[in-house]
Design an enzyme around this catalytic site. Sequence first.
Site, PDB file in Angstrom:
ATOM      1  N   HIS A  91      42.857  81.950 -15.754  1.00 29.96           N
ATOM      2  CA  HIS A  91      42.452  82.152 -14.096  1.00 29.96           C
ATOM      3  C   HIS A  91      41.553  81.069 -13.929  1.00 29.96           C
ATOM      4  O   HIS A  91      40.847  80.586 -14.951  1.00 29.96           O
ATOM      5  CB  HIS A  91      41.814  83.668 -14.305  1.00 29.96           C
ATOM      6  CG  HIS A  91      42.610  84.643 -14.281  1.00 29.96           C
ATOM      7  ND1 HIS A  91      44.214  84.756 -14.378  1.00 29.96           N
ATOM      8  CD2 HIS A  91      42.318  86.035 -14.072  1.00 29.96           C
ATOM      9  CE1 HIS A  91      44.482  86.044 -14.287  1.00 29.96           C
ATOM     10  NE2 HIS A  91      43.501  86.612 -14.189  1.00 29.96           N
TER      11      HIS A  91
ATOM     12  N   CYS B 277      38.774  90.472 -15.937  1.00 29.31           N
ATOM     13  CA  CYS B 277      38.872  89.220 -16.300  1.00 29.31           C
ATOM     14  C   CYS B 277      38.124  88.457 -15.330  1.00 29.31           C
ATOM     15  O   CYS B 277      37.502  87.296 -15.710  1.00 29.31           O
ATOM     16  CB  CYS B 277      40.472  88.812 -16.382  1.00 29.31           C
ATOM     17  SG  CYS B 277      41.711  89.370 -15.289  1.00 29.31           S
TER      18      CYS B 277
HETATM   19  P1  NAP Z   1      50.920  95.613 -20.736  1.00 26.68           P
HETATM   20  O1  NAP Z   1      51.569  94.512 -21.370  1.00 26.68           O
HETATM   21  O2  NAP Z   1      51.799  96.395 -19.978  1.00 26.68           O
HETATM   22  O3  NAP Z   1      50.627  96.817 -21.965  1.00 26.68           O
HETATM   23  C1  NAP Z   1      50.380  98.090 -21.893  1.00 26.68           C
HETATM   24  C2  NAP Z   1      50.051  98.822 -23.249  1.00 26.68           C
HETATM   25  O4  NAP Z   1      49.688 100.082 -22.934  1.00 26.68           O
HETATM   26  C3  NAP Z   1      51.280  98.941 -23.964  1.00 26.68           C
HETATM   27  O5  NAP Z   1      50.811  98.656 -25.580  1.00 26.68           O
HETATM   28  C4  NAP Z   1      51.679 100.395 -23.754  1.00 26.68           C
HETATM   29  O6  NAP Z   1      52.612 100.886 -24.909  1.00 26.68           O
HETATM   30  C5  NAP Z   1      50.496 101.016 -23.842  1.00 26.68           C
HETATM   31  N1  NAP Z   1      50.569 102.430 -23.005  1.00 26.68           N
HETATM   32  C6  NAP Z   1      51.110 102.691 -21.873  1.00 26.68           C
HETATM   33  N2  NAP Z   1      51.024 103.935 -21.663  1.00 26.68           N
HETATM   34  C7  NAP Z   1      50.654 104.507 -22.562  1.00 26.68           C
HETATM   35  C8  NAP Z   1      50.335 105.695 -23.140  1.00 26.68           C
HETATM   36  N3  NAP Z   1      50.521 106.662 -22.326  1.00 26.68           N
HETATM   37  N4  NAP Z   1      50.047 106.133 -24.352  1.00 26.68           N
HETATM   38  C9  NAP Z   1      49.527 105.164 -25.113  1.00 26.68           C
HETATM   39  N5  NAP Z   1      49.814 103.660 -24.742  1.00 26.68           N
HETATM   40  C10 NAP Z   1      50.268 103.363 -23.486  1.00 26.68           C
HETATM   41  O7  NAP Z   1      49.519  95.602 -20.203  1.00 26.68           O
HETATM   42  P2  NAP Z   1      48.416  94.636 -20.374  1.00 26.68           P
HETATM   43  O8  NAP Z   1      48.485  93.369 -19.469  1.00 26.68           O
HETATM   44  O9  NAP Z   1      48.348  94.644 -21.975  1.00 26.68           O
HETATM   45  O10 NAP Z   1      47.161  95.605 -19.865  1.00 26.68           O
HETATM   46  C11 NAP Z   1      46.791  96.671 -20.272  1.00 26.68           C
HETATM   47  C12 NAP Z   1      45.445  97.177 -19.510  1.00 26.68           C
HETATM   48  O11 NAP Z   1      44.422  96.283 -20.088  1.00 26.68           O
HETATM   49  C13 NAP Z   1      45.741  97.087 -18.055  1.00 26.68           C
HETATM   50  O12 NAP Z   1      46.123  98.272 -17.364  1.00 26.68           O
HETATM   51  C14 NAP Z   1      44.330  97.036 -17.635  1.00 26.68           C
HETATM   52  O13 NAP Z   1      43.690  98.165 -17.740  1.00 26.68           O
HETATM   53  C15 NAP Z   1      43.500  96.236 -18.836  1.00 26.68           C
HETATM   54  N6  NAP Z   1      43.582  94.920 -18.542  1.00 26.68           N
HETATM   55  C16 NAP Z   1      42.356  94.367 -18.595  1.00 26.68           C
HETATM   56  C17 NAP Z   1      42.180  93.061 -18.050  1.00 26.68           C
HETATM   57  C18 NAP Z   1      40.967  92.615 -17.873  1.00 26.68           C
HETATM   58  O14 NAP Z   1      40.597  91.914 -16.755  1.00 26.68           O
HETATM   59  N7  NAP Z   1      39.826  92.833 -18.628  1.00 26.68           N
HETATM   60  C19 NAP Z   1      43.144  92.154 -17.972  1.00 26.68           C
HETATM   61  C20 NAP Z   1      44.537  92.768 -18.105  1.00 26.68           C
HETATM   62  C21 NAP Z   1      44.715  93.901 -18.370  1.00 26.68           C
HETATM   63  P3  NAP Z   1      54.029 100.893 -25.113  1.00 26.68           P
HETATM   64  O15 NAP Z   1      54.450  99.762 -25.812  1.00 26.68           O
HETATM   65  O16 NAP Z   1      54.357 102.214 -25.922  1.00 26.68           O
HETATM   66  O17 NAP Z   1      54.510 101.115 -23.632  1.00 26.68           O
HETATM   67  O1  3JN Z   2      45.701  90.894 -12.266  1.00 26.30           O
HETATM   68  C1  3JN Z   2      44.784  90.325 -13.031  1.00 26.30           C
HETATM   69  O2  3JN Z   2      44.666  89.042 -13.161  1.00 26.30           O
HETATM   70  C2  3JN Z   2      43.983  91.195 -13.460  1.00 26.30           C
HETATM   71  C3  3JN Z   2      44.528  92.519 -13.912  1.00 26.30           C
HETATM   72  C4  3JN Z   2      43.653  93.480 -14.266  1.00 26.30           C
HETATM   73  C5  3JN Z   2      44.014  94.889 -14.141  1.00 26.30           C
HETATM   74  C6  3JN Z   2      45.465  95.026 -14.302  1.00 26.30           C
HETATM   75  C7  3JN Z   2      46.073  96.498 -14.056  1.00 26.30           C
HETATM   76  C8  3JN Z   2      45.060  97.590 -14.254  1.00 26.30           C
HETATM   77  C9  3JN Z   2      43.188  95.896 -14.366  1.00 26.30           C
HETATM   78  C10 3JN Z   2      41.778  95.652 -14.558  1.00 26.30           C
HETATM   79  O3  3JN Z   2      41.083  95.021 -15.613  1.00 26.30           O
HETATM   80  O4  3JN Z   2      40.976  95.675 -13.756  1.00 26.30           O
HETATM   81  C11 3JN Z   2      43.568  97.310 -14.169  1.00 26.30           C
HETATM   82  C12 3JN Z   2      42.579  98.389 -14.317  1.00 26.30           C
HETATM   83  O5  3JN Z   2      42.122  98.674 -15.629  1.00 26.30           O
HETATM   84  O6  3JN Z   2      42.312  98.726 -13.296  1.00 26.30           O
END
Ligand code: NAP
Ligand code: 3JN
Length: 339
Positions: free
Chosen positions: A243, A129
């Site tokens: 952010h 992000c």
């Molecule tokens: P979150 O609110 O904790 O949600 C996690 C999601 O993943 C939930 O839907 C969860 O399902 C699912 N999940 C976890 N373990 C799983 C498994 N074994 N099989 C299938 N589904 C599973 O986290 P979030 O903030 O949405 O972030 C999710 C991911 O997106 C992060 O880990 C990161 O890699 C990425 N992300 C990217 C950015 C970016 O900068 N582009 C920003 C934030 C996050 P359940 O409801 O079943 O637990």
């Molecule tokens: O902390 C934030 O503001 C952004 C977090 C991103 C994030 C959180 C957990 C796992 C990531 C990411 O998108 O880089 C990951 C990950 O996929 O490594």
Amino acid sequence: MKRYKVAVAGATGAVGNEMIKMLESRKFPVESIKLLASERSVGKKLIYDGKEIEVELLTKDGGKGVDIALFSAGATVSKEFAPSFAADGCFVIDNSSAWRMEKDIPLVVPEVNPHDLKKDKKLIANPNCSTIQMVVALKPLHDAAKIKRVIVSTYQSVSGAGQRGIDELTAQAKAWAEDKEIPAPNKFQYQIAFNLIPQIDVFTDNGYTKEEMKMTNETKKIMGDDSIEVSATCIRVPVFRSHSENVWIETEKPLSAAQAKELFVKADGIQLLDEPESKKYPMPLFAEGMQTTYVGRIRQDISTKANGLTFWIVSDNLLKGAALNAVQIAETLVKNEIV
Ligand code: NAP
Ligand code: 3JN
């Protein structure tokens, strides 16, 4: 108009929820949608386009018959499941860091490098992000004056740490307001309410955190220019959403603040908000829910004789920083007849 079979993996999470809303609000041509998560959420009902849809288990054969899958279930889950989706012919747009730095996997911000999307590259990475909003702002300046060096400090909201991050700030602020004992930190290293934490993710050997190194490495790859040097300091702040970043750049060619403003006005995805005399500048409170990257406080860097500029960027981390960028990648696949 052609319609597409779509899946969202991690549909119950903070980012997944925004992905569903983005597909709806941007009227992505969806023929059918599968909402996938872990065993914990199977059977839970989510709403898409006014209809209740039951969450299904994410499995390796979940990509069969799907055109586009948006993944946001973390890097471990992506590593386990995304390759089989791609092998079944599905375009996977993955929000995690699992594939971002792999040589043959496009890392895409549509305003910057849509040309990296190709028919035979089924696995596509969505950047971090903090990187996304920065490169949207850097791109027009780089095209005009070639950026040599970037120094950035981020002010990252708790929603970047998922639902648990949001819940932790809520609980701590509520306890403080009710004069109760503030709950101990759990998701964050220290109390986040009324504090700033200069650590996002773990530290690496060079003293930078992983989040900071993501900004350095991803910027070079998306901008297609390894010569851009980036030094980032990432700070967690007690803000729920959006952010903010202060950026200093050094360019090869001279670039005045006035020229930079003109470039920002013309650039895709950016809204210039820079009228200090009437107190107009970007702030996280007002960027929430908005699909744009706001830029303001643009001025010459008075600390250097080189070509230096400094400015302030704010964007909704769950939208442009995650769900919106992913859906814009899907829209680009459609528009360019790649899918
Ligand atoms: P979150 O609110 O904790 O949600 C996690 C999601 O993943 C939930 O839907 C969860 O399902 C699912 N999940 C976890 N373990 C799983 C498994 N074994 N099989 C299938 N589904 C599973 O986290 P979030 O903030 O949405 O972030 C999710 C991911 O997106 C992060 O880990 C990161 O890699 C990425 N992300 C990217 C950015 C970016 O900068 N582009 C920003 C934030 C996050 P359940 O409801 O079943 O637990
Ligand atoms: O902390 C934030 O503001 C952004 C977090 C991103 C994030 C959180 C957990 C796992 C990531 C990411 O998108 O880089 C990951 C990950 O996929 O490594």
